[in-house]
Scaffold this motif. Structure first.
Motif, PDB file in Angstrom:
ATOM      1  N   LYS A 254       0.758  -1.201  -0.039  1.00  0.00           N
ATOM      2  CA  LYS A 254       0.028  -0.041  -0.046  1.00  0.00           C
ATOM      3  C   LYS A 254       0.832   1.237  -0.028  1.00  0.00           C
ATOM      4  N   THR A 255       1.978   1.319   0.439  1.00  0.00           N
ATOM      5  CA  THR A 255       3.059   2.339   0.733  1.00  0.00           C
ATOM      6  C   THR A 255       3.350   2.618  -0.809  1.00  0.00           C
ATOM      7  N   TYR A 256       3.651   1.835  -1.604  1.00  0.00           N
ATOM      8  CA  TYR A 256       4.256   1.951  -3.212  1.00  0.00           C
ATOM      9  C   TYR A 256       3.197   1.762  -3.927  1.00  0.00           C
ATOM     10  N   PHE A 257       2.118   1.037  -3.753  1.00  0.00           N
ATOM     11  CA  PHE A 257       1.197   1.048  -5.000  1.00  0.00           C
ATOM     12  C   PHE A 257      -0.281   1.092  -4.051  1.00  0.00           C
ATOM     13  N   PRO A 258      -0.388   2.443  -3.658  1.00  0.00           N
ATOM     14  CA  PRO A 258      -1.777   2.733  -2.904  1.00  0.00           C
ATOM     15  C   PRO A 258      -3.126   2.567  -3.726  1.00  0.00           C
ATOM     16  N   ASP A 259      -3.065   2.572  -5.076  1.00  0.00           N
ATOM     17  CA  ASP A 259      -4.401   2.220  -5.654  1.00  0.00           C
ATOM     18  C   ASP A 259      -4.421   0.876  -6.108  1.00  0.00           C
ATOM     19  N   ALA A 260      -3.420  -0.030  -5.846  1.00  0.00           N
ATOM     20  CA  ALA A 260      -3.313  -1.426  -6.352  1.00  0.00           C
ATOM     21  C   ALA A 260      -4.370  -2.333  -5.363  1.00  0.00           C
ATOM     22  N   LYS A 261      -4.954  -3.185  -6.001  1.00  0.00           N
ATOM     23  CA  LYS A 261      -5.620  -4.457  -5.104  1.00  0.00           C
ATOM     24  C   LYS A 261      -4.514  -5.541  -4.654  1.00  0.00           C
ATOM     25  N   VAL A 262      -4.493  -5.647  -3.479  1.00  0.00           N
ATOM     26  CA  VAL A 262      -3.552  -6.489  -2.844  1.00  0.00           C
ATOM     27  C   VAL A 262      -4.108  -7.794  -2.254  1.00  0.00           C
ATOM     28  N   GLU A 263      -3.790  -8.968  -2.635  1.00  0.00           N
ATOM     29  CA  GLU A 263      -4.173 -10.116  -1.945  1.00  0.00           C
ATOM     30  C   GLU A 263      -3.263 -11.210  -1.432  1.00  0.00           C
ATOM     31  N   VAL A 264      -3.535 -11.615  -0.209  1.00  0.00           N
ATOM     32  CA  VAL A 264      -2.652 -12.386   0.664  1.00  0.00           C
ATOM     33  C   VAL A 264      -3.229 -13.801   0.469  1.00  0.00           C
ATOM     34  N   LEU A 265      -2.408 -14.741   0.146  1.00  0.00           N
ATOM     35  CA  LEU A 265      -2.873 -16.170   0.066  1.00  0.00           C
ATOM     36  C   LEU A 265      -2.344 -17.154   0.904  1.00  0.00           C
ATOM     37  N   LYS A 266      -2.917 -18.355   1.406  1.00  0.00           N
ATOM     38  CA  LYS A 266      -2.320 -19.067   2.251  1.00  0.00           C
ATOM     39  C   LYS A 266      -1.687 -20.150   1.474  1.00  0.00           C
ATOM     40  N   ASP A 267      -0.747 -20.918   2.032  1.00  0.00           N
ATOM     41  CA  ASP A 267      -0.433 -22.036   1.676  1.00  0.00           C
ATOM     42  C   ASP A 267      -1.186 -23.334   1.976  1.00  0.00           C
ATOM     43  N   MET A 268      -0.866 -24.711   1.497  1.00  0.00           N
ATOM     44  CA  MET A 268      -1.700 -25.810   1.947  1.00  0.00           C
ATOM     45  C   MET A 268      -1.632 -26.036   3.209  1.00  0.00           C
ATOM     46  N   GLU A 269      -0.744 -25.397   3.939  1.00  0.00           N
ATOM     47  CA  GLU A 269      -0.706 -25.611   5.485  1.00  0.00           C
ATOM     48  C   GLU A 269      -1.696 -24.453   6.240  1.00  0.00           C
ATOM     49  N   GLY A 270      -2.164 -23.750   5.474  1.00  0.00           N
ATOM     50  CA  GLY A 270      -2.958 -22.666   5.968  1.00  0.00           C
ATOM     51  C   GLY A 270      -2.179 -21.591   6.439  1.00  0.00           C
TER      52      GLY A 270
END
Length: 284
Positions: A254-270
């Motif tokens: 958000k600091t460097y790309f304030p207008d971008a959509k950001v998505e954090v994904l979990k791995d298979m271990e959650g």
């Protein structure tokens, strides 16, 4: 003694010495030049004295000298491909296969078969770049690394596997400053300097590729702070990172790309393991 009995004996030793049982299977498959299903078909066949002694000569290096089995056999499987590895590159991890899979899924969803330019930063063995190039022929892939020794291995892997990847030597973004890309991907060094790391990893794998500054975020800052001029109007940024760095990754994005959509994904271990930053117009 047959193959099954050899494996049972070797796995019992691994358990006793607090090592991974799977190493015995990897080593035996390597020495016999067999795939898992082929080894299973021979499981009751007798083991020659020569093979028995050869097996334990190498297996003891893993058990008692703390040498990774992948370095002993000289290879590691990643995304269904066999990659050459040695002490100059990290051993590819299963979590990174998930990163590749998620990049390919998002390419299909958002770029829909278009030709795209892809850059893999801190490529190491080349596993990410090569897997992407082999799996998606419409990806024009460039990969960078600061280590000339790592790039030697990456180039060998690319040639052996028949991938069309260009490898450039230099620190992070430095080799590609005059180019623009649709997709950036990186699994940079991200272990905090003071964090305790098991000796099998710390004493064998290149520390240059493991540690990412005091908080493990050094290279994400370097990449994100310089990335904007290198992106096309619509671009995807893909990272693997420490499982406990979700909030730091969101804040940096958000600091460097304030207008971008950001998505954090979990791995298979959650565990929160991957961050994707969508720059420009992305439509569901």
């Amino acid at each position: 003694m047959n193959y099954q009995q050899l494996l049972q004996e070797a796995q019992a030793l691994a358990i006793k010495e607090n090592k991974e049982e799977s190493a015995a299977i990897l080593l035996l498959e390597h020495l016999c030049d067999l795939k898992s299903n082929e080894l299973y078909l021979k499981i009751h066949h007798p083991v020659s004295k020569e093979l028995y002694h050869q097996f334990y000569e190498l297996y003891h290096r893993y058990i008692y000298e703390n040498e990774p089995i992948q370095y002993i056999v000289g290879s590691s499987c990643f995304y269904g491909y066999n990659f050459k590895v040695n002490a100059h590159v990290l051993i590819p991890r299963f979590e990174t296969e998930e990163l590749v899979e998620n990049i390919l899924y998002r390419y299909d969803k958002y770029f829909k078969g278009q030709q795209v330019d892809v850059c893999d930063l801190a490529t190491g063995s080349g596993c990410i770049a090569i897997a992407l190039a082999l799996e998606e022929k419409n990806m024009n892939v460039i990969a960078t690394d600061i280590s000339s020794k790592a790039l030697e291995i990456a180039r060998e892997n690319s040639k052996e596997l028949g991938a069309d990847v260009q490898f450039l030597e230099g620190d992070m973004l430095e080799p590609v400053l005059q180019r623009k890309f649709d997709i950036f991907v990186s699994n940079p060094p991200y272990i905090p300097e003071e964090e305790e790391v098991i000796s099998l990893v710390k004493d064998n794998e290149p520390n240059l590729a493991l540690f990412g500054g005091k908080d493990g975020m050094k290279f994400y800052r370097i990449i994100l702070s310089g990335l904007q001029p290198l992106l096309k109007e619509k671009a995807l940024i893909c990272f693997e990172h420490g499982f406990d760095k979700k909030e730091e990754m969101l804040s940096l994005a958000k600091t460097y790309f304030p207008d971008a959509k950001v998505e954090v994904l979990k791995d298979m271990e959650g565990k929160d393991r991957m961050t994707f930053i969508y720059v420009g117009e992305f439509h569901e």
